[in-house]
Design an enzyme around this catalytic site. Sequence first.
Site, short mmCIF file in Angstrom:
data_model
loop_
_atom_site.label_atom_id
_atom_site.label_comp_id
_atom_site.label_asym_id
_atom_site.label_seq_id
_atom_site.Cartn_x
_atom_site.Cartn_y
_atom_site.Cartn_z
CB ALA A 65 -0.89 -0.02 1.23
N GLY A 108 0.58 -4.86 0.85
CA GLY A 108 -0.60 -4.88 -0.02
C GLY A 108 -0.34 -5.56 -1.36
CD GLU A 111 -2.25 -7.29 2.87
OE1 GLU A 111 -1.95 -6.14 2.46
OE2 GLU A 111 -2.67 -7.48 4.02
CD GLU A 131 1.58 -5.40 5.72
OE1 GLU A 131 2.36 -6.34 6.05
OE2 GLU A 131 0.81 -5.46 4.75
N1 CO8 Z 1 4.61 3.21 -0.69
C1 CO8 Z 1 5.01 4.38 -1.24
N2 CO8 Z 1 6.14 4.50 -1.94
C2 CO8 Z 1 6.94 3.42 -2.05
C3 CO8 Z 1 6.58 2.16 -1.50
C4 CO8 Z 1 5.34 2.09 -0.79
N3 CO8 Z 1 4.89 0.95 -0.26
N4 CO8 Z 1 7.56 1.29 -1.78
C5 CO8 Z 1 8.49 1.95 -2.48
N5 CO8 Z 1 8.12 3.23 -2.65
C6 CO8 Z 1 8.85 4.28 -3.35
C7 CO8 Z 1 10.05 4.75 -2.56
O1 CO8 Z 1 9.67 5.67 -1.56
C8 CO8 Z 1 10.89 5.35 -3.65
O2 CO8 Z 1 10.38 6.62 -3.97
P1 CO8 Z 1 11.40 7.91 -4.00
O3 CO8 Z 1 12.32 7.63 -5.14
O4 CO8 Z 1 10.47 9.06 -4.25
O5 CO8 Z 1 12.08 7.94 -2.68
C9 CO8 Z 1 10.62 4.46 -4.85
O6 CO8 Z 1 9.40 3.77 -4.56
C10 CO8 Z 1 11.70 3.40 -5.06
O7 CO8 Z 1 11.84 2.69 -3.83
P2 CO8 Z 1 13.28 2.44 -3.12
O8 CO8 Z 1 14.21 3.55 -3.45
O9 CO8 Z 1 13.01 2.17 -1.67
O10 CO8 Z 1 13.73 1.11 -3.88
P3 CO8 Z 1 14.74 0.00 -3.32
O11 CO8 Z 1 15.04 -0.88 -4.47
O12 CO8 Z 1 15.87 0.63 -2.58
O13 CO8 Z 1 13.88 -0.83 -2.22
C11 CO8 Z 1 11.92 -1.97 -1.38
C12 CO8 Z 1 12.76 -1.60 -2.61
C13 CO8 Z 1 12.70 -2.94 -0.47
C14 CO8 Z 1 10.66 -2.66 -1.88
C15 CO8 Z 1 11.56 -0.69 -0.58
O14 CO8 Z 1 11.04 0.28 -1.48
C16 CO8 Z 1 10.55 -0.90 0.50
O15 CO8 Z 1 10.88 -1.42 1.58
N6 CO8 Z 1 9.29 -0.47 0.29
C17 CO8 Z 1 8.24 -0.53 1.29
C18 CO8 Z 1 7.75 -1.96 1.45
C19 CO8 Z 1 6.67 -2.00 2.50
O16 CO8 Z 1 6.89 -1.74 3.69
N7 CO8 Z 1 5.44 -2.35 2.09
C20 CO8 Z 1 4.32 -2.47 2.97
C21 CO8 Z 1 3.50 -1.21 2.97
S1 CO8 Z 1 2.17 -1.23 4.17
C22 CO8 Z 1 0.95 -2.17 3.45
O17 CO8 Z 1 1.08 -2.60 2.36
C23 CO8 Z 1 -0.37 -2.46 4.17
C24 CO8 Z 1 -0.59 -1.53 5.30
C25 CO8 Z 1 -1.88 -1.88 6.02
C26 CO8 Z 1 -2.15 -0.83 7.06
C27 CO8 Z 1 -3.61 -0.68 7.35
C28 CO8 Z 1 -3.92 0.80 7.61
C29 CO8 Z 1 -5.41 1.09 7.50
#
Ligand code: CO8
Length: 257
Positions: A65, A108, A111, A131
């Site tokens: 997400a 997400g 999921e 998460e």
């Molecule tokens: N959301 C928003 N932006 C993201 C996300 C994300 N999930 N993942 C990556 N991006 C963005 C980064 O911020 C980056 O943007 P920018 O260049 O502007 O900084 C761009 O994508 C490229 O990402 P990275 O530079 O981080 O790329 P890497 O190759 O270094 O790393 C990873 C890749 C390991 C996948 C890393 O991006 C990462 O850890 N991403 C987040 C993964 C994560 O934690 N996902 C779970 C999200 S929470 C969820 O899905 C459910 C939440 C439920 C909550 C319920 C609330 C109601």
Amino acid sequence: MTETITVTRPAGRVALITLNRPQALNALNLQTMQELTEAAAVLDRDAGVGAIVITGSAKAFAAGADIKEMATQSFSDVYAADWFAGWDALTRVRKPLVAAVAGYALGGGCELAMMCDVLIAAGTAKFGQPEITLGVIPGMGGSQRLTRAIGKAKAMDLCLTGRMIDAAEAERSGLVSRVVEADVLIEEAVGVAAKIATMSAPATMMVKEAVNRAFETGLAEGLLFERRVFHSTFATYDQKEGMAAFTDKRPAGFRHA
Ligand code: CO8
């Protein structure tokens, strides 16, 4: 006109939906949810479509997400808007959905893949529910579908540590049905969808309904869900006001937030 996905028809009765937010590794924002679920609903009504493939890019199926969209939301915001409930529309699609996963399928993204009926992974795929590392828990079915798919021990491991598993471990665990070379992922997934699309359309829908029945919740789980939501009402103003008003023998002045 969609901005976060593309829809193509790579083979006769097969539609291909490709997530297209490369700058955010296909993070699933509300616009993506709306566009993807609407596109899937349209294809579901299209008699010329027998199966639908959902994919991302070589680097990311979807990295979760959209954290930037969620970061500043309050409990009232996400509760009132019932965040992520819109994804349920995808699970109401009656035609078979094939997920073609390369790269990251996290949070997400994992999921979303699990909302599909057949999950095909490239050798490059990495699955996880990170998460917990953000201080939240899965919100689009991860704690439920993952547990049903791979069992309690593995699901607890992934959801509590946030670690990623590779395609081989995902296949061993029963999360994915096949692993293929990355450069033929789309071809293979479209081939599977094309084969399904040759079958009796009602029979494919019946298989889908029948297999999905195995995942339906029982009474004990429904009662636990109800109880937890009941507990969360104690985070609201209205619970305090409503109970105080009862004690004070006066009408309650609810804020509904
Ligand atoms: N959301 C928003 N932006 C993201 C996300 C994300 N999930 N993942 C990556 N991006 C963005 C980064 O911020 C980056 O943007 P920018 O260049 O502007 O900084 C761009 O994508 C490229 O990402 P990275 O530079 O981080 O790329 P890497 O190759 O270094 O790393 C990873 C890749 C390991 C996948 C890393 O991006 C990462 O850890 N991403 C987040 C993964 C994560 O934690 N996902 C779970 C999200 S929470 C969820 O899905 C459910 C939440 C439920 C909550 C319920 C609330 C109601």
